[in-house]
Enzyme design. Structure first.
Site, PDB file in Angstrom:
ATOM      1  N   ARG A 211      -5.201   1.445  11.991  1.00 14.55           N
ATOM      2  CA  ARG A 211      -6.509   2.210  11.171  1.00 14.55           C
ATOM      3  C   ARG A 211      -7.267   3.752  10.378  1.00 14.55           C
ATOM      4  O   ARG A 211      -6.925   3.761   9.401  1.00 14.55           O
ATOM      5  CB  ARG A 211      -7.883   1.163  10.572  1.00 14.55           C
ATOM      6  CG  ARG A 211      -8.231   0.821   9.384  1.00 14.55           C
ATOM      7  CD  ARG A 211      -9.419  -0.167   9.159  1.00 14.55           C
ATOM      8  NE  ARG A 211     -10.508   0.379   9.928  1.00 14.55           N
ATOM      9  CZ  ARG A 211     -12.014  -0.299  10.310  1.00 14.55           C
ATOM     10  NH1 ARG A 211     -11.269  -1.472   8.973  1.00 14.55           N
ATOM     11  NH2 ARG A 211     -12.447   0.446  11.223  1.00 14.55           N
TER      12      ARG A 211
ATOM     13  N   HIS B  81      -7.150  -8.905   1.765  1.00 10.61           N
ATOM     14  CA  HIS B  81      -6.623  -9.388   2.387  1.00 10.61           C
ATOM     15  C   HIS B  81      -7.671 -10.585   3.445  1.00 10.61           C
ATOM     16  O   HIS B  81      -8.918 -10.100   3.251  1.00 10.61           O
ATOM     17  CB  HIS B  81      -7.189  -8.338   4.094  1.00 10.61           C
ATOM     18  CG  HIS B  81      -6.342  -6.631   3.111  1.00 10.61           C
ATOM     19  ND1 HIS B  81      -6.791  -5.875   3.019  1.00 10.61           N
ATOM     20  CD2 HIS B  81      -4.508  -6.937   2.948  1.00 10.61           C
ATOM     21  CE1 HIS B  81      -5.971  -5.350   2.800  1.00 10.61           C
ATOM     22  NE2 HIS B  81      -4.102  -5.423   2.352  1.00 10.61           N
TER      23      HIS B  81
ATOM     24  N   ASP C 206       3.755  -4.263   2.718  1.00 13.98           N
ATOM     25  CA  ASP C 206       2.467  -3.995   3.015  1.00 13.98           C
ATOM     26  C   ASP C 206       2.355  -2.444   3.523  1.00 13.98           C
ATOM     27  O   ASP C 206       2.371  -1.859   2.678  1.00 13.98           O
ATOM     28  CB  ASP C 206       1.977  -4.549   4.231  1.00 13.98           C
ATOM     29  CG  ASP C 206       0.183  -4.303   4.649  1.00 13.98           C
ATOM     30  OD1 ASP C 206      -0.154  -3.791   4.025  1.00 13.98           O
ATOM     31  OD2 ASP C 206      -0.315  -5.436   6.288  1.00 13.98           O
TER      32      ASP C 206
ATOM     33  N   TYR D 228      -6.608   0.917  -3.173  1.00 18.96           N
ATOM     34  CA  TYR D 228      -8.043   1.643  -3.056  1.00 18.96           C
ATOM     35  C   TYR D 228      -8.752   2.540  -2.484  1.00 18.96           C
ATOM     36  O   TYR D 228      -8.968   2.832  -2.982  1.00 18.96           O
ATOM     37  CB  TYR D 228      -8.574   0.469  -1.556  1.00 18.96           C
ATOM     38  CG  TYR D 228      -7.956   0.313  -0.868  1.00 18.96           C
ATOM     39  CD1 TYR D 228      -8.403   1.834   0.008  1.00 18.96           C
ATOM     40  CD2 TYR D 228      -7.040  -0.829  -0.730  1.00 18.96           C
ATOM     41  CE1 TYR D 228      -7.429   1.808   1.123  1.00 18.96           C
ATOM     42  CE2 TYR D 228      -6.274  -0.073   0.675  1.00 18.96           C
ATOM     43  CZ  TYR D 228      -6.251   0.366   1.891  1.00 18.96           C
ATOM     44  OH  TYR D 228      -5.213   0.479   2.579  1.00 18.96           O
TER      45      TYR D 228
ATOM     46  N   HIS E 196       1.098  -0.886  -0.090  1.00 18.41           N
ATOM     47  CA  HIS E 196      -0.164   0.184   0.289  1.00 18.41           C
ATOM     48  C   HIS E 196       0.542   1.718   0.470  1.00 18.41           C
ATOM     49  O   HIS E 196       1.512   1.973   0.850  1.00 18.41           O
ATOM     50  CB  HIS E 196      -0.912   0.247   1.522  1.00 18.41           C
ATOM     51  CG  HIS E 196      -1.738  -0.632   1.351  1.00 18.41           C
ATOM     52  ND1 HIS E 196      -3.219  -1.475   0.932  1.00 18.41           N
ATOM     53  CD2 HIS E 196      -2.200  -2.574   2.437  1.00 18.41           C
ATOM     54  CE1 HIS E 196      -3.298  -2.747   1.408  1.00 18.41           C
ATOM     55  NE2 HIS E 196      -2.904  -2.606   1.943  1.00 18.41           N
TER      56      HIS E 196
ATOM     57  N   HIS F 216      -1.984 -11.965   4.348  1.00 20.30           N
ATOM     58  CA  HIS F 216      -1.679 -12.503   5.714  1.00 20.30           C
ATOM     59  C   HIS F 216      -2.254 -13.573   6.108  1.00 20.30           C
ATOM     60  O   HIS F 216      -1.615 -14.223   7.128  1.00 20.30           O
ATOM     61  CB  HIS F 216      -2.625 -11.111   6.745  1.00 20.30           C
ATOM     62  CG  HIS F 216      -2.139  -9.783   6.019  1.00 20.30           C
ATOM     63  ND1 HIS F 216      -1.098  -9.511   5.976  1.00 20.30           N
ATOM     64  CD2 HIS F 216      -3.233  -9.121   5.668  1.00 20.30           C
ATOM     65  CE1 HIS F 216      -0.977  -8.216   6.057  1.00 20.30           C
ATOM     66  NE2 HIS F 216      -2.572  -8.179   6.074  1.00 20.30           N
TER      67      HIS F 216
END
Length: 452
Positions: A80, A242, A330, A119, A59, A279
């Site tokens: 997050r 994910h 990641d 995304y 990402h 993951h």
């Protein structure tokens, strides 16, 4: 015109070889000779030469979070919120600057191809840019500038979460991620592919389901079918998700559907050899058997999984069941695929109290798993493969005295000297062709935090 690279030691498909000459023409290896010392005119490579490394899960915008998420401890879920805050500040121009620097940092670490789990599609509040794929186009340009190949895993992200009472609406920064439904997502991705066809040789377009929390059950198959219809068995349009990163995800899926996330994917026809389960941390024995039986990939990101206190996934059990292993950085708390490979073994040691769980050759295979991101012709020093290579110095304070066969257990990204991608030199003597990558990162990240 051909170029020949000479290495005193190189990891070939059959194992470590000495005095290796690798001749490149048209971006491919056309000759690989062993027992042949360097000749006049050869380009000499220091240390131990590896195939190009594959970062199967990235990402890019998370790179802005490094060193800013540790105050007060927190959880994955509080982390997050910080990620959402960064996502709210980016536009196509600032995203290009950040991704270019992040990809250049990967190249310095020996990465020759990256799978970008993308995304961050739209503008603030979900507003559409004039080009609905402007953010994806920024990533394409960033990879070209940084000199690495890109698999753009355009990600379907439709809901804000999952609970026992069903799916929640997107809200706040999440609105930038959504397309309304899987059909609208598919149309946007097709528009992106149409614009890239034939014009960006360094790019593959695949797809991703963000998670079972973010895509409703009745739309999982639409995403998978869309990706597979375009791939048409060529292996160039991989599908990622994910999967079971957190126990709370499993609990929510069980409450809503009576199935684990892996079981839900099996029910909806999503599992397959083109699928990478990213993951794959909290799996039941049945989940392991399902992923192994489908010959799916399990993409581990050990430095992120430990940074977020996710847990240690069952890498060896998955391999024994038939799954294949790849690696990613990641959220880029660390950008070092050598460390990701080493951590795969070290985490297994911590979990089992046993050493030698994954052999060095298998760690290298995981770190060079280009097939998992749609580049099946890369990741090997052999005739016909893409001419990617990484020279790792064997004379640094970390690597001096190490057995070349075990270099992944000693080196770090700081020991990478030379990186060649499709026959082109991207990193030489530890310096990227763009110059000061640290300055690029500083200039891209600092404005994102100016009001914090």
């Amino acid at each position: 015109m051909s170029t020949t690279w000479a290495a005193s030691a190189a990891h070939l498909p059959g194992g470590l070889a000495r005095d290796v000459r690798l001749t490149v023409e048209g971006g491919r290896f056309v000759a690989v000779e062993t027992g042949r010392p360097a000749e006049p005119g050869d380009h000499r490579l220091p240390g131990v030469v590896l195939p190009g490394l594959a970062n199967a899960h990235s990402h890019a915008f998370h790179r802005a979070l490094r060193g800013r998420t540790h105050g007060g401890g927190g959880t994955f879920w509080t982390w997050r919120e910080g990620m959402y805050a960064v996502s709210a500040r980016l536009d196509p121009s600032s995203y290009l600057a950040l991704a270019r620097a992040a990809y250049a940092e990967m190249a310095l670490a020996g990465v020759t191809a990256v799978g970008e789990f993308h995304y961050l599609h739209h503008g603030p509040g979900g507003a559409r840019y004039m080009d609905p794929n402007a953010m994806g186009a920024a990533l394409v340009q960033a990879a070209a500038d940084a000199g690495i190949r890109l698999t753009l895993l355009d990600t379907c992200y439709l809901t804000g979460g999952l609970g026992a009472d069903g799916y929640r609406e997107l809200e706040g920064p999440q609105l930038r991620f959504g397309d309304g439904d899987a059909t609208a997502w598919a149309l946007r991705v097709e528009d992106l592919r149409d614009h890239l066809d034939g014009g960006a040789a360094h790019v593959r377009v695949g797809g991703a389901i963000h998670s079972v929390r973010a895509v409703p059950r009745d739309q999982l198959a639409t995403v998978a079918d869309t990706v597979r219809a375009r791939g048409a068995g060529a292996g160039q349009a991989p599908l990622h998700i994910h999967l079971s990163e957190q126990p709370a995800e499993n609990e929510a899926c069980l409450a809503a559907h009576g199935r684990t996330p892996t079981g839900l994917l099996a029910d909806e026809g999503v599992l397959g050899p083109d699928l990478s389960a990213v993951h794959a941390t909290h799996l039941t024995d049945e989940d392991v058997a399902l992923l192994g039986g489908a010959r799916s990939w399990a993409c581990f990101c050990p430095t992120t999984e430990r940074d977020l206190a996710d847990g240690i996934g069952p890498a060896v059990a998955l391999r024994e069941a038939g799954a294949r292993i790849s690696l990613g950085s990641d959220q880029h708390a660390v950008v070092d695929l050598i460390e990701e490979a080493r951590a795969l073994e070290m985490h297994e040691r911590l979990a089992t109290l046993q050493r030698g769980r994954i052999a060095p050759a298998d760690l290298l295979a995981a770190a060079t798993a280009h097939e998992s991101i749609g580049w099946a012709d890369a990741g090997r020093l052999e005739v016909g493969a893409r001419a990617d290579l990484v020279a790792v110095r064997d004379d640094t304070v970390r690597t001096a005295g190490a057995d070349p066969d075990q270099i992944l257990l000693a080196a770090t990204a700081a020991d990478v000297d030379t990186v060649v991608v499709d026959g082109q030199v991207v990193v030489e003597a530890g310096r990227h062709r763009l110059g000061d990558v640290g300055r690029l990162l500083h200039d891209a990240i600092t404005p994102l935090w100016k009001d914090s």
